[in-house]
Design a protein around this motif. Structure first.
Motif, short mmCIF file in Angstrom:
data_model
loop_
_atom_site.label_atom_id
_atom_site.label_comp_id
_atom_site.label_asym_id
_atom_site.label_seq_id
_atom_site.Cartn_x
_atom_site.Cartn_y
_atom_site.Cartn_z
N UNK A 120 0.97 -1.16 -0.03
CA UNK A 120 0.05 -0.04 -0.08
C UNK A 120 0.76 1.11 0.05
N UNK A 121 0.70 2.06 -0.74
CA UNK A 121 1.55 3.28 -1.21
C UNK A 121 0.50 4.51 -0.77
N UNK A 122 1.09 5.44 0.06
CA UNK A 122 0.38 6.60 0.44
C UNK A 122 1.11 7.93 0.19
N UNK A 123 0.35 8.84 -0.20
CA UNK A 123 0.85 10.10 -0.52
C UNK A 123 -0.10 11.19 -0.61
N UNK A 124 0.27 12.80 -0.45
CA UNK A 124 -0.97 13.68 -0.44
C UNK A 124 -0.49 14.37 -1.64
N UNK A 125 -1.44 14.87 -2.23
CA UNK A 125 -1.74 16.15 -3.40
C UNK A 125 -2.34 17.22 -3.11
N UNK B 13 -2.65 3.77 -2.85
CA UNK B 13 -2.56 2.83 -4.01
C UNK B 13 -2.05 1.49 -3.84
N UNK B 14 -3.08 0.39 -3.98
CA UNK B 14 -2.77 -0.90 -3.65
C UNK B 14 -2.42 -1.68 -4.79
N UNK B 15 -1.12 -2.56 -4.53
CA UNK B 15 -0.71 -3.06 -5.60
C UNK B 15 0.04 -4.47 -5.27
N UNK B 16 0.55 -5.19 -6.02
CA UNK B 16 1.22 -6.52 -5.91
C UNK B 16 2.68 -6.49 -6.50
N UNK B 17 3.85 -6.03 -5.84
CA UNK B 17 5.09 -6.11 -6.16
C UNK B 17 5.88 -6.46 -5.17
N UNK C 107 11.41 -4.72 -3.30
CA UNK C 107 12.56 -4.32 -4.14
C UNK C 107 12.46 -3.94 -5.38
N UNK C 108 11.19 -4.02 -6.08
CA UNK C 108 11.15 -3.52 -7.32
C UNK C 108 11.60 -2.33 -7.69
N UNK C 109 12.40 -2.17 -8.73
CA UNK C 109 12.70 -0.88 -9.12
C UNK C 109 11.79 0.09 -9.38
N UNK C 110 10.60 -0.29 -9.90
CA UNK C 110 9.28 0.52 -10.12
C UNK C 110 9.08 1.50 -8.96
N UNK C 111 9.11 0.96 -7.74
CA UNK C 111 8.74 1.63 -6.60
C UNK C 111 9.57 3.00 -6.39
N UNK C 112 11.00 2.79 -6.84
CA UNK C 112 11.94 3.93 -6.82
C UNK C 112 11.19 5.07 -7.63
N UNK C 113 10.84 4.68 -8.81
CA UNK C 113 10.14 5.77 -9.43
C UNK C 113 8.98 6.07 -8.90
N UNK C 114 8.20 5.32 -8.51
CA UNK C 114 7.06 5.86 -7.79
C UNK C 114 7.25 6.63 -6.71
N UNK C 115 8.25 6.34 -5.90
CA UNK C 115 8.50 7.42 -4.79
C UNK C 115 9.09 8.72 -5.21
N UNK C 116 9.90 8.68 -6.29
CA UNK C 116 10.23 10.08 -6.84
C UNK C 116 9.26 10.80 -7.29
N UNK C 117 8.19 10.22 -8.21
CA UNK C 117 7.27 11.00 -8.70
C UNK C 117 5.87 10.30 -9.22
N UNK D 243 6.37 9.82 0.17
CA UNK D 243 5.67 8.64 -0.39
C UNK D 243 5.87 7.67 0.57
N UNK D 244 4.74 7.24 1.18
CA UNK D 244 5.04 5.97 2.16
C UNK D 244 4.59 4.65 1.46
#
Ligand SMILES: Cc1cc2nc3c(=O)[nH]c(=O)nc-3n(C[C@H](O)[C@H](O)[C@H](O)COP(=O)(O)OP(=O)(O)OC[C@H]3O[C@@H](n4cnc5c(N)ncnc54)[C@H](O)[C@@H]3O)c2cc1C
Length: 382
Positions: free
Chosen positions: A175-180, A220-224, A227-237, A262-263
């Motif tokens: 689960x990923x959380x962020x504010x906009x 955001x709820x997802x299944x990865x 260590x998935x590198x996509x999470x680095x991109x998600x954390x950045x933007x 981004x948590x």
């Protein structure tokens, strides 16, 4: 001496998260001498449940916690649902949105009457059929007729007591959380939004956006793998990383910027087993988890609190002793069992629906899409 100062209350609740605070608040209102113990006087920042749906708000009302919950919540009002990139439904929802520490502090604020909060960390428990002893880190010992263990995901006390954890799905979901924040003077043009990508390769169950105190909160709820590198991109933007799966999202939201961190949290599905022990009952996440993507953790928490405080505990306290047969009747409670089973089934169903690629799964997704499109059209026409 008032019951609230009694050093030997009937019940000691260990852990003042949503579950422990709800139990202590209910017992305090019912006149059961209760001490709630937690290392912190106020709930610390934590990324956990941030919204309750209608049936969960009803459960909070049954627990007598509805007014406190409403005081710290932003009502979502209306929800837009997006499937295959299209808004298929816009409907009114009784959903309440909040920060988890605010919910916990609201429940703690209801602890009164014959219950009180004691700040301290429990380091040892000795339980038996008559008296229970709870030892705090600072050397104090509390005694009671029953201990309610509500220590959430912490392993320390269950391990110390030799309670076995059975993990049925390790790393089940993320689960990923962020504010906009909107850059438009009028704010976001959408009230609240849930977006199902309906693309198994995205490995996303859904993104849900809902208002909390002037900002738009994203879960955001997802299944990865963590260590998935996509999470680095998600954390950045996060919005850029979501573009391939949700191409129209930024246009729908209008100009916005992400604020704060981004948590990312990973959840295992587990149950504690062999729980029928004299003098000790386990509630909330400590007894077993549900998947955040299914949005049902508070179903378990509140059902445990309501069944324990309204159905079982008054009976247990009316006769001597706190033997394992009393405790077993709580775990055998049909309402509690059904709730736990439904939450667990849903955890796997949500995952299957997001990831399955076969013909049947694709047909099912199309069917849901058509159904929602139709319902949305009918509502607009009404
Ligand atoms: C990212 C995420 C998103 C979620 N989203 C949803 C959602 O949308 N809907 C939903 O219904 N559920 C959701 N959940 C699940 C929900 O948050 C949990 O089910 C719920 O918070 C569990 O509450 P609890 O009181 O059992 O545990 P906690 O809130 O963890 O409380 C445990 C308490 O025990 C205390 N404690 C621990 N050890 C000791 C000790 N030794 N002595 C004294 N005290 C101790 C801690 O300080 C803490 O206060 C989500 C979970 C996560 C992780």
């Amino acid at each position: 001496m008032s019951p609230a100062q009694d050093p030997h209350p009937d019940v000691i609740v260990v852990g003042a998260g949503a579950a422990g605070a709800a139990v202590a608040a209910m017992l305090g209102h019912r006149g059961v001498p209760t001490v709630l113990v937690d290392p912190r006087a106020a709930a610390p920042p934590d990324f956990r449940c941030e919204k309750l749906e209608g049936h969960q708000v009803t459960l909070a009302d049954q627990a007598g916690l509805g007014p406190a919950l409403r005081r710290v919540s932003t009502p979502a009002g209306a929800l837009w649902i997006v499937r295959y990139g299209r808004v298929v439904e816009r409907r009114a929802v009784p959903q309440l949105d909040f920060r988890y520490p605010d919910l916990v502090d609201a429940f703690r604020g209801e602890v009164g009457g014959s219950a009180r909060l004691e700040v301290g960390k429990v380091v040892d428990l000795r339980t038996g059929p008559d008296r229970q002893e709870v030892e705090l880190e600072d050397g104090r010992t509390l005694r009671s007729r029953l201990v309610v263990l509500a220590t959430g995901l912490s392993r320390a006390l269950p391990d110390h007591l030799g309670l076995r954890r059975e993990v049925c799905s390790p790393g089940h979901s993320l689960c990923v959380g962020f504010d906009l924040e909107s850059e438009l003077p009028s704010g976001f043009p959408v009230p609240a939004l849930t977006w199902y990508p309906d693309r198994p390769d995205a490995r996303i169950a859904y993104l849900t956006l809902f208002p909390i105190a002037g900002r738009m909160r994203a879960n955001l709820f997802l299944y990865r793998a963590l260590q998935d590198p996509w999470l680095d991109a998600l954390r950045a933007d996060p919005l850029a990383a979501l573009r391939p799966a949700m191409p129209d999202l930024e246009r729908m939201l209008g100009p916005s910027r992400r604020v704060g961190a981004v948590r990312v949290r990973q959840s295992d599905l587990f149950d504690l087993v062999d729980l029928d022990r004299s003098g000790l009952v386990v509630v909330g996440d400590a007894a077993g988890t549900s998947c955040p993507a299914a949005g049902t953790g508070l179903d378990n928490v509140l059902t445990d609190a309501v069944r324990l405080c309204q159905e079982h505990l008054p009976r247990w306290l009316s006769t001597p002793g706190m033997g394992s047969e009393k405790i077993a009747s709580f775990y055998a409670d049909p309402v509690r069992r059904q709730c736990r089973e439904r939450c667990r089934t849903l955890a796997f169903a949500v995952r299957r629906r997001a990831l399955d690629q076969d013909l049947r799964a694709r047909a099912r997704r199309r069917l849901v899409f058509a159904g929602q499109l139709l319902r949305g059209g009918l509502r607009r026409g009404a």
